[in-house]
Write a protein that holds these residues in place. Structure first.
Motif, PDB file in Angstrom:
ATOM      1  N   PRO A   1       0.022  12.957  -1.234  1.00 53.55           N
ATOM      2  CA  PRO A   1       1.386  13.466  -1.432  1.00 53.55           C
ATOM      3  C   PRO A   1       2.211  13.506  -0.143  1.00 53.55           C
ATOM      4  O   PRO A   1       3.438  13.438  -0.188  1.00 53.55           O
ATOM      5  N   GLU A   2       1.546  13.552   0.991  1.00 51.56           N
ATOM      6  CA  GLU A   2       2.251  13.587   2.276  1.00 51.56           C
ATOM      7  C   GLU A   2       3.048  12.304   2.532  1.00 51.56           C
ATOM      8  O   GLU A   2       4.023  12.330   3.285  1.00 51.56           O
ATOM      9  N   THR A   3       2.655  11.203   1.912  1.00 51.65           N
ATOM     10  CA  THR A   3       3.422   9.963   2.074  1.00 51.65           C
ATOM     11  C   THR A   3       4.811  10.146   1.482  1.00 51.65           C
ATOM     12  O   THR A   3       5.817   9.820   2.115  1.00 51.65           O
ATOM     13  N   LYS A   4       4.889  10.688   0.280  1.00 49.48           N
ATOM     14  CA  LYS A   4       6.183  10.922  -0.382  1.00 49.48           C
ATOM     15  C   LYS A   4       6.988  11.994   0.357  1.00 49.48           C
ATOM     16  O   LYS A   4       8.199  11.847   0.546  1.00 49.48           O
ATOM     17  N   ILE A   5       6.322  13.046   0.772  1.00 47.48           N
ATOM     18  CA  ILE A   5       6.992  14.104   1.534  1.00 47.48           C
ATOM     19  C   ILE A   5       7.613  13.518   2.800  1.00 47.48           C
ATOM     20  O   ILE A   5       8.771  13.798   3.130  1.00 47.48           O
ATOM     21  N   THR A   6       6.854  12.689   3.498  1.00 45.99           N
ATOM     22  CA  THR A   6       7.331  12.061   4.734  1.00 45.99           C
ATOM     23  C   THR A   6       8.465  11.089   4.441  1.00 45.99           C
ATOM     24  O   THR A   6       9.474  11.073   5.146  1.00 45.99           O
TER      25      THR A   6
ATOM     26  N   THR B   1       0.837  -1.200   0.000  1.00 45.30           N
ATOM     27  CA  THR B   1       0.000   0.000   0.000  1.00 45.30           C
ATOM     28  C   THR B   1       0.878   1.259   0.000  1.00 45.30           C
ATOM     29  O   THR B   1       0.600   2.213  -0.735  1.00 45.30           O
ATOM     30  N   ILE B   2       1.936   1.246   0.797  1.00 41.56           N
ATOM     31  CA  ILE B   2       2.850   2.381   0.831  1.00 41.56           C
ATOM     32  C   ILE B   2       3.517   2.563  -0.528  1.00 41.56           C
ATOM     33  O   ILE B   2       3.637   3.692  -1.028  1.00 41.56           O
ATOM     34  N   LYS B   3       3.936   1.474  -1.142  1.00 41.79           N
ATOM     35  CA  LYS B   3       4.545   1.532  -2.479  1.00 41.79           C
ATOM     36  C   LYS B   3       3.597   2.197  -3.473  1.00 41.79           C
ATOM     37  O   LYS B   3       3.997   3.047  -4.268  1.00 41.79           O
ATOM     38  N   LYS B   4       2.323   1.821  -3.425  1.00 41.33           N
ATOM     39  CA  LYS B   4       1.314   2.400  -4.315  1.00 41.33           C
ATOM     40  C   LYS B   4       1.126   3.890  -4.012  1.00 41.33           C
ATOM     41  O   LYS B   4       1.021   4.704  -4.927  1.00 41.33           O
ATOM     42  N   GLN B   5       1.072   4.242  -2.733  1.00 38.98           N
ATOM     43  CA  GLN B   5       0.926   5.658  -2.366  1.00 38.98           C
ATOM     44  C   GLN B   5       2.101   6.481  -2.887  1.00 38.98           C
ATOM     45  O   GLN B   5       1.915   7.593  -3.394  1.00 38.98           O
ATOM     46  N   LEU B   6       3.308   5.936  -2.772  1.00 37.32           N
ATOM     47  CA  LEU B   6       4.489   6.645  -3.260  1.00 37.32           C
ATOM     48  C   LEU B   6       4.455   6.769  -4.787  1.00 37.32           C
ATOM     49  O   LEU B   6       4.734   7.830  -5.333  1.00 37.32           O
ATOM     50  N   ARG B   7       4.092   5.685  -5.456  1.00 40.23           N
ATOM     51  CA  ARG B   7       4.036   5.681  -6.917  1.00 40.23           C
ATOM     52  C   ARG B   7       3.006   6.672  -7.443  1.00 40.23           C
ATOM     53  O   ARG B   7       3.265   7.428  -8.366  1.00 40.23           O
ATOM     54  N   ASP B   8       1.827   6.670  -6.823  1.00 36.08           N
ATOM     55  CA  ASP B   8       0.720   7.505  -7.290  1.00 36.08           C
ATOM     56  C   ASP B   8       0.739   8.915  -6.695  1.00 36.08           C
ATOM     57  O   ASP B   8      -0.082   9.745  -7.073  1.00 36.08           O
TER      58      ASP B   8
END
Length: 84
Positions: free
Chosen positions: A25-30, A14-21
């Motif tokens: 955006p806060e997932t990538k920022i974090t 799920t994290i991989k998908k959040q980063l990819r998509d």
């Protein structure tokens, strides 16, 4: 507490998908912030996974809807563990 490897892999996926998509955006920022602060990839995903686990627990155990606002709040507070 024993780690459930299947659950961890699902959370990491799920994290991989959040980063990819880039959603949210806060997932990538974090992720980028934690890496910059010396955490390795696995540690960073574990920390983000804690925030996701809080939400999954609330949905499954308490029947509450997913709380994206709380998820983002907990992401932005990392590496402090999510308590809410």
């Amino acid at each position: 507490m024993e780690t459930n490897e299947i659950l961890r892999e699902q959370i990491f996926e799920t994290i991989k998908k959040q980063l990819r998509d880039n959603d949210p955006p806060e997932t990538k920022i974090t992720y980028d912030r934690l890496i910059k602060n010396g955490f390795d990839d696995f540690q960073t995903r574990q920390l983000i996974g804690q925030c996701l686990a809080v939400e999954l627990f609330d949905v499954m155990k308490n029947g509450k809807p997913y709380n994206n606002e709380r998820y983002i709040k907990n992401l932005l507070a990392l590496p402090k563990e999510p308590f809410e």
